[in-house]
Scaffold this motif. Structure first.
Motif, PDB file in Angstrom:
ATOM      1  N   PHE A   1     -17.084 -37.433  -7.688  1.00  0.00           N
ATOM      2  CA  PHE A   1     -17.237 -36.374  -6.705  1.00  0.00           C
ATOM      3  C   PHE A   1     -17.718 -35.145  -7.453  1.00  0.00           C
ATOM      4  CE2 PHE A   1     -15.067 -32.933  -4.041  1.00  0.00           C
ATOM      5  CZ  PHE A   1     -16.149 -32.819  -3.182  1.00  0.00           C
ATOM      6  N   TYR A   2     -18.953 -34.761  -7.200  1.00  0.00           N
ATOM      7  CA  TYR A   2     -19.531 -33.575  -7.822  1.00  0.00           C
ATOM      8  C   TYR A   2     -19.786 -32.541  -6.748  1.00  0.00           C
ATOM      9  CZ  TYR A   2     -23.002 -30.502  -9.989  1.00  0.00           C
ATOM     10  OH  TYR A   2     -23.675 -29.400 -10.452  1.00  0.00           O
ATOM     11  N   SER A   3     -19.222 -31.354  -6.949  1.00  0.00           N
ATOM     12  CA  SER A   3     -19.403 -30.268  -5.998  1.00  0.00           C
ATOM     13  C   SER A   3     -20.138 -29.119  -6.690  1.00  0.00           C
ATOM     14  CB  SER A   3     -18.057 -29.790  -5.458  1.00  0.00           C
ATOM     15  OG  SER A   3     -18.240 -28.805  -4.470  1.00  0.00           O
ATOM     16  N   PRO A   4     -21.442 -28.981  -6.451  1.00  0.00           N
ATOM     17  CA  PRO A   4     -22.193 -27.877  -7.060  1.00  0.00           C
ATOM     18  C   PRO A   4     -21.978 -26.584  -6.273  1.00  0.00           C
ATOM     19  CG  PRO A   4     -23.664 -29.259  -5.772  1.00  0.00           C
ATOM     20  CD  PRO A   4     -22.302 -29.887  -5.671  1.00  0.00           C
ATOM     21  N   PHE A   5     -21.703 -25.508  -6.976  1.00  0.00           N
ATOM     22  CA  PHE A   5     -21.488 -24.221  -6.318  1.00  0.00           C
ATOM     23  C   PHE A   5     -22.654 -23.263  -6.544  1.00  0.00           C
ATOM     24  CE2 PHE A   5     -17.112 -25.710  -7.461  1.00  0.00           C
ATOM     25  CZ  PHE A   5     -16.779 -26.141  -6.188  1.00  0.00           C
ATOM     26  N   GLN A   6     -23.424 -23.522  -7.597  1.00  0.00           N
ATOM     27  CA  GLN A   6     -24.624 -22.731  -7.862  1.00  0.00           C
ATOM     28  C   GLN A   6     -25.772 -23.718  -8.045  1.00  0.00           C
ATOM     29  OE1 GLN A   6     -23.784 -20.114 -11.184  1.00  0.00           O
ATOM     30  NE2 GLN A   6     -22.032 -19.186 -10.161  1.00  0.00           N
ATOM     31  N   VAL A   7     -26.793 -23.634  -7.174  1.00  0.00           N
ATOM     32  CA  VAL A   7     -27.831 -24.665  -7.111  1.00  0.00           C
ATOM     33  C   VAL A   7     -29.219 -24.030  -7.124  1.00  0.00           C
ATOM     34  CG1 VAL A   7     -28.707 -26.628  -5.798  1.00  0.00           C
ATOM     35  CG2 VAL A   7     -26.262 -26.090  -5.721  1.00  0.00           C
ATOM     36  N   SER A   8     -30.130 -24.639  -7.902  1.00  0.00           N
ATOM     37  CA  SER A   8     -31.548 -24.286  -7.850  1.00  0.00           C
ATOM     38  C   SER A   8     -32.334 -25.559  -7.579  1.00  0.00           C
ATOM     39  CB  SER A   8     -31.993 -23.638  -9.169  1.00  0.00           C
ATOM     40  OG  SER A   8     -32.062 -24.616 -10.189  1.00  0.00           O
ATOM     41  N   SER A   9     -33.631 -25.489  -7.636  1.00  0.00           N
ATOM     42  CA  SER A   9     -34.461 -26.647  -7.297  1.00  0.00           C
ATOM     43  C   SER A   9     -34.316 -27.802  -8.282  1.00  0.00           C
ATOM     44  CB  SER A   9     -35.934 -26.221  -7.231  1.00  0.00           C
ATOM     45  OG  SER A   9     -36.338 -25.678  -8.481  1.00  0.00           O
ATOM     46  N   SER A  10     -33.974 -27.492  -9.535  1.00  0.00           N
ATOM     47  CA  SER A  10     -33.931 -28.548 -10.554  1.00  0.00           C
ATOM     48  C   SER A  10     -32.585 -28.721 -11.245  1.00  0.00           C
ATOM     49  CB  SER A  10     -34.987 -28.275 -11.631  1.00  0.00           C
ATOM     50  OG  SER A  10     -34.720 -27.033 -12.266  1.00  0.00           O
ATOM     51  N   GLU A  11     -31.653 -27.784 -11.043  1.00  0.00           N
ATOM     52  CA  GLU A  11     -30.379 -27.856 -11.753  1.00  0.00           C
ATOM     53  C   GLU A  11     -29.266 -27.263 -10.907  1.00  0.00           C
ATOM     54  OE1 GLU A  11     -31.218 -25.668 -15.284  1.00  0.00           O
ATOM     55  OE2 GLU A  11     -31.330 -23.740 -14.260  1.00  0.00           O
ATOM     56  N   SER A  12     -28.024 -27.539 -11.335  1.00  0.00           N
ATOM     57  CA  SER A  12     -26.873 -27.022 -10.587  1.00  0.00           C
ATOM     58  C   SER A  12     -25.674 -26.901 -11.512  1.00  0.00           C
ATOM     59  CB  SER A  12     -26.540 -27.931  -9.402  1.00  0.00           C
ATOM     60  OG  SER A  12     -26.216 -29.241  -9.845  1.00  0.00           O
ATOM     61  N   LEU A  13     -24.692 -26.146 -11.039  1.00  0.00           N
ATOM     62  CA  LEU A  13     -23.482 -25.882 -11.810  1.00  0.00           C
ATOM     63  C   LEU A  13     -22.287 -25.904 -10.862  1.00  0.00           C
ATOM     64  CD1 LEU A  13     -22.312 -24.974 -14.585  1.00  0.00           C
ATOM     65  CD2 LEU A  13     -22.715 -22.612 -13.856  1.00  0.00           C
ATOM     66  N   GLY A  14     -21.233 -26.601 -11.268  1.00  0.00           N
ATOM     67  CA  GLY A  14     -20.065 -26.684 -10.388  1.00  0.00           C
ATOM     68  C   GLY A  14     -18.909 -27.391 -11.050  1.00  0.00           C
ATOM     69  N   MET A  15     -18.181 -28.184 -10.262  1.00  0.00           N
ATOM     70  CA  MET A  15     -17.040 -28.945 -10.748  1.00  0.00           C
ATOM     71  C   MET A  15     -17.261 -30.415 -10.410  1.00  0.00           C
ATOM     72  SD  MET A  15     -13.931 -26.410  -9.578  1.00  0.00           S
ATOM     73  CE  MET A  15     -12.651 -27.496 -10.227  1.00  0.00           C
ATOM     74  N   ALA A  16     -16.741 -31.290 -11.268  1.00  0.00           N
ATOM     75  CA  ALA A  16     -16.943 -32.721 -11.059  1.00  0.00           C
ATOM     76  C   ALA A  16     -15.715 -33.492 -11.485  1.00  0.00           C
ATOM     77  CB  ALA A  16     -18.162 -33.208 -11.842  1.00  0.00           C
ATOM     78  N   VAL A  17     -15.533 -34.652 -10.880  1.00  0.00           N
ATOM     79  CA  VAL A  17     -14.493 -35.583 -11.309  1.00  0.00           C
ATOM     80  C   VAL A  17     -15.068 -36.989 -11.195  1.00  0.00           C
ATOM     81  CG1 VAL A  17     -13.436 -35.538  -8.998  1.00  0.00           C
ATOM     82  CG2 VAL A  17     -12.116 -36.382 -10.948  1.00  0.00           C
ATOM     83  N   PHE A  18     -14.945 -37.752 -12.301  1.00  0.00           N
ATOM     84  CA  PHE A  18     -15.442 -39.123 -12.366  1.00  0.00           C
ATOM     85  C   PHE A  18     -14.246 -40.072 -12.466  1.00  0.00           C
ATOM     86  CE2 PHE A  18     -18.881 -36.510 -13.693  1.00  0.00           C
ATOM     87  CZ  PHE A  18     -20.062 -37.187 -13.443  1.00  0.00           C
ATOM     88  N   SER A  19     -14.365 -41.229 -11.851  1.00  0.00           N
ATOM     89  CA  SER A  19     -13.261 -42.192 -11.834  1.00  0.00           C
ATOM     90  C   SER A  19     -13.779 -43.605 -12.058  1.00  0.00           C
ATOM     91  CB  SER A  19     -12.525 -42.120 -10.491  1.00  0.00           C
ATOM     92  OG  SER A  19     -11.547 -43.145 -10.401  1.00  0.00           O
ATOM     93  N   LYS A  20     -13.100 -44.351 -12.916  1.00  0.00           N
ATOM     94  CA  LYS A  20     -13.397 -45.772 -13.071  1.00  0.00           C
ATOM     95  C   LYS A  20     -12.803 -46.586 -11.928  1.00  0.00           C
ATOM     96  CE  LYS A  20     -13.764 -45.955 -18.119  1.00  0.00           C
ATOM     97  NZ  LYS A  20     -13.272 -46.624 -19.340  1.00  0.00           N
ATOM     98  N   LEU A  21     -11.902 -45.955 -11.186  1.00  0.00           N
ATOM     99  CA  LEU A  21     -11.233 -46.602 -10.056  1.00  0.00           C
ATOM    100  C   LEU A  21     -11.915 -46.184  -8.763  1.00  0.00           C
ATOM    101  CD1 LEU A  21      -7.632 -45.803 -11.313  1.00  0.00           C
ATOM    102  CD2 LEU A  21      -8.753 -48.033 -11.430  1.00  0.00           C
ATOM    103  N   PRO A  22     -11.781 -46.975  -7.711  1.00  0.00           N
ATOM    104  CA  PRO A  22     -12.435 -46.642  -6.436  1.00  0.00           C
ATOM    105  C   PRO A  22     -11.926 -45.334  -5.836  1.00  0.00           C
ATOM    106  CG  PRO A  22     -11.716 -48.934  -6.465  1.00  0.00           C
ATOM    107  CD  PRO A  22     -11.108 -48.285  -7.666  1.00  0.00           C
ATOM    108  N   ILE A  23     -12.841 -44.465  -5.447  1.00  0.00           N
ATOM    109  CA  ILE A  23     -12.498 -43.222  -4.749  1.00  0.00           C
ATOM    110  C   ILE A  23     -12.590 -43.489  -3.245  1.00  0.00           C
ATOM    111  CG2 ILE A  23     -13.180 -40.826  -4.310  1.00  0.00           C
ATOM    112  CD1 ILE A  23     -14.295 -40.729  -7.147  1.00  0.00           C
ATOM    113  N   VAL A  24     -11.492 -43.228  -2.541  1.00  0.00           N
ATOM    114  CA  VAL A  24     -11.475 -43.515  -1.102  1.00  0.00           C
ATOM    115  C   VAL A  24     -11.658 -42.252  -0.259  1.00  0.00           C
ATOM    116  CG1 VAL A  24     -10.061 -45.569  -1.436  1.00  0.00           C
ATOM    117  CG2 VAL A  24      -8.941 -43.381  -0.989  1.00  0.00           C
TER     118      VAL A  24
END
Length: 370
Positions: A173-196
């Motif tokens: 789940f990646y939530s970008p808070f500052q976005v341009s046409s080619s890049e973005s900046l925000g918070m992210a969480v990655f999981s090896k387990l299924p996200i429901v």
């Protein structure tokens, strides 16, 4: 037993009064974790000062051990009264080895404020990015949260794709808070387990990086929630860091700069108090076991950290060793990154990986869901 002060030299008496002041400052600092800055904000500054004031009191103990041992009790008793605060800053146990062979009941979680995948105050450089990715590759966390997560759509800094490849997962789940046409900046969480499920607890306006995100995860048929937080930053400017450096190295102070820094700290204390209240309110509705990790931007002796930890296990307090420093930028190097878990989790390990890449060190913990 009353000690005759007349036996003390004039210099000793001066030292004694300074000792009283340092001990009193330490005692006031113990009120910071239980005093909402929105009620009495000045107490928060005493909590922030706990580590250096603790050191000063230790030096007074050493002084009196050579001069008059009985007066060493002034600082010693003051320190022992705050045993809980001491344990929040220092882990009095031997380091626990990382568990290399995880079984199906275990879960390794990690948090890392990666500061755009670059060194603090520097421009993006490929070597720093590679070293950060090497840490993630080596640790192989089941769940990892990121603050100040920078990514591009393609190329060397397509970080979403890079981390998906390292962890061999498409669950994120990646939530970008500052976005341009080619890049973005925000918070992210990655999981090896299924996200429901996933979501955001909004702490600021939508373009602000200080937010809270979460995911609901399925592990062997059991659901749990992972919150990733980035509480209010102090928002120091280069001139503020330069002033702090001048104070620490040369002892130079000026009223205008001190007021500016004090004002920024006060605002951050107040905002973090409000933000933690919002997050705790959201947590109260969570139907699953959960943990929260992230950059709290505050110390173990703060109201924000103490309030967040209510009803939770602080993994550093459970298994941490030595000094809990997680910040390595220009501001004093405190513990400001945490992992806290609900009672349904057993804490098996805790660690800080002290490689100076971002201005934060990554923290990790091995957990077992009961």
């Amino acid at each position: 037993m009353i000690v005759n002060k007349s036996r003390l030299t004039l210099f000793d008496r001066l030292i004694l009064w300074l000792n009283y002041a340092a001990a009193t400052t330490l005692l006031i600092g113990y009120l910071a974790p239980v005093t909402d800055p929105r009620t009495v904000w000045i107490i928060a500054f005493f909590g922030l000062a706990y580590p250096p004031v603790l050191l000063v009191n230790l030096l007074f103990i050493v002084y009196w051990l050579f001069r008059n041992k009985k007066w060493a009790l002034v600082s010693l008793v003051s320190i022992l009264i705050g045993w809980k605060a001491l344990n929040g800053n220092i882990g009095f146990r031997l380091p626990i080895k990382t568990i290399d062979h995880r079984d199906s009941t275990m879960l390794r979680v990690m948090n890392y404020n990666v500061h755009d995948f670059k060194k603090y105050g520097a421009k993006n450089d490929i070597s720093t990015k590679h070293e950060i990715l090497e840490i993630i590759t080596h640790e192989q966390p089941d769940i990892i949260g990121f603050e100040e997560f920078y990514t591009r759509k393609a190329g060397q800094y397509a970080m979403v794709d890079s981390i998906k490849g390292i962890l061999k997962t498409n669950s994120l789940f990646y939530s970008p808070f500052q976005v341009s046409s080619s890049e973005s900046l925000g918070m992210a969480v990655f999981s090896k387990l299924p996200i429901v499920a996933n979501g955001i607890v909004w702490l600021n306006e939508k373009q602000n990086l200080n937010q809270c995100i979460y995911i609901d995860v399925n592990k062997n048929g059991k659901l749990f929630r992972a919150y990733v937080v980035h509480l209010q930053s102090i928002s120091f400017e280069p001139e503020d860091y330069k002033y702090l450096k001048d104070v620490s190295k040369k002892g130079k102070t000026d009223m205008e700069s001190s007021r500016r820094i004090g004002s920024k700290l006060k605002r951050a204390f107040l905002r973090r108090s409000e933000q933690v209240a919002k997050i705790k309110q959201h947590m109260a509705t969570c139907p699953y076991p959960y943990f929260v990790m992230g950059d709290f931007n505050d110390t173990p002796s703060s109201y924000a950290v103490n309030e967040m930890s209510k009803g939770l296990k602080n993994t550093f307090r459970e298994k941490g060793s030595g000094l809990g420093r997680t910040y390595n930028g220009d501001f004093p190097n405190y513990q400001i990154d945490y992992i806290m878990v609900s009672p349904q989790f057993d804490v098996l390990t805790y660690g800080v990986i002290r490689k100076k890449l971002s201005d934060h060190y990554p923290v990790y913990s091995d957990l077992r869901l009961k």
